[in-house]
Scaffold this motif. Structure first.
Motif, short mmCIF file in Angstrom:
data_model
loop_
_atom_site.label_atom_id
_atom_site.label_comp_id
_atom_site.label_asym_id
_atom_site.label_seq_id
_atom_site.Cartn_x
_atom_site.Cartn_y
_atom_site.Cartn_z
N MET A 1 0.82 -1.20 0.00
CA MET A 1 0.00 0.00 0.00
C MET A 1 0.86 1.25 0.00
SD MET A 1 -3.10 0.68 -0.15
CE MET A 1 -4.26 1.92 0.12
N LYS A 2 1.98 1.15 0.74
CA LYS A 2 2.89 2.30 0.81
C LYS A 2 3.46 2.61 -0.57
CE LYS A 2 7.15 3.79 3.02
NZ LYS A 2 8.23 3.44 3.93
N TYR A 3 3.82 1.55 -1.33
CA TYR A 3 4.38 1.75 -2.65
C TYR A 3 3.35 2.27 -3.63
CZ TYR A 3 8.38 -0.78 -0.86
OH TYR A 3 9.45 -1.17 -0.12
N LEU A 4 2.10 1.88 -3.45
CA LEU A 4 1.03 2.36 -4.32
C LEU A 4 0.82 3.86 -4.12
CD1 LEU A 4 -1.02 1.47 -6.41
CD2 LEU A 4 -2.62 1.03 -4.55
N LEU A 6 3.09 5.96 -3.04
CA LEU A 6 4.28 6.61 -3.58
C LEU A 6 4.21 6.69 -5.10
CD1 LEU A 6 7.08 7.82 -3.02
CD2 LEU A 6 8.00 5.51 -3.21
N LEU A 7 3.76 5.63 -5.73
CA LEU A 7 3.60 5.62 -7.17
C LEU A 7 2.57 6.64 -7.62
CD1 LEU A 7 4.24 4.29 -9.92
CD2 LEU A 7 2.36 2.73 -9.45
N PHE A 8 1.45 6.70 -6.93
CA PHE A 8 0.40 7.65 -7.27
C PHE A 8 0.89 9.09 -7.13
CE2 PHE A 8 -3.29 10.27 -6.07
CZ PHE A 8 -4.02 10.14 -7.24
N SER A 15 2.92 14.49 -13.78
CA SER A 15 1.89 15.02 -14.67
C SER A 15 1.73 16.52 -14.50
CB SER A 15 0.56 14.33 -14.42
OG SER A 15 0.67 12.96 -14.68
N CYS A 16 1.72 16.98 -13.28
CA CYS A 16 1.58 18.42 -13.03
C CYS A 16 2.79 19.17 -13.57
CB CYS A 16 1.42 18.69 -11.54
SG CYS A 16 -0.17 18.16 -10.89
N ALA A 17 3.97 18.62 -13.39
CA ALA A 17 5.18 19.28 -13.88
C ALA A 17 5.18 19.36 -15.40
CB ALA A 17 6.42 18.55 -13.38
N THR A 18 4.60 18.38 -16.05
CA THR A 18 4.55 18.38 -17.50
C THR A 18 3.68 19.52 -18.02
OG1 THR A 18 4.84 15.99 -17.55
CG2 THR A 18 3.93 17.01 -19.52
#
Length: 81
Positions: A1-4, A6-8, A15-18
């Protein structure tokens, strides 16, 4: 769950930076400063470009071929789906 999580968060930040930081270099004329400087060689081929390249310009052969390939690929994708 922690990795999910972090991935999100990573995907959201990327996406925001793009969208927040557009590609400023894409619309920059890199030859303009060199051609307008004092003592610049204004008669050089690089400074006399008009942008009407028949091979890679807006109405060039490569541009038209690329658009045709994209159209055919899009139609094939719709038919396949």
């Amino acid at each position: 769950m922690k990795y999910l999580k972090l991935l999100f968060v990573s995907l959201v930040v990327t996406s925001c930076a793009t969208f927040v930081f557009p590609a400023f270099g894409a619309a920059t004329d890199v030859l303009e400063p060199a051609c307008t400087a004092t003592g610049a060689p204004r008669d050089s081929v690089a400074c006399q470009q008009t942008g009407a390249d028949p091979l890679t310009g807006p109405n060039g052969i490569i541009t038209k071929a690329t658009q045709l390939i994209a159209l055919v690929t899009g139609i094939a994708a719709v038919i396949t789906i």
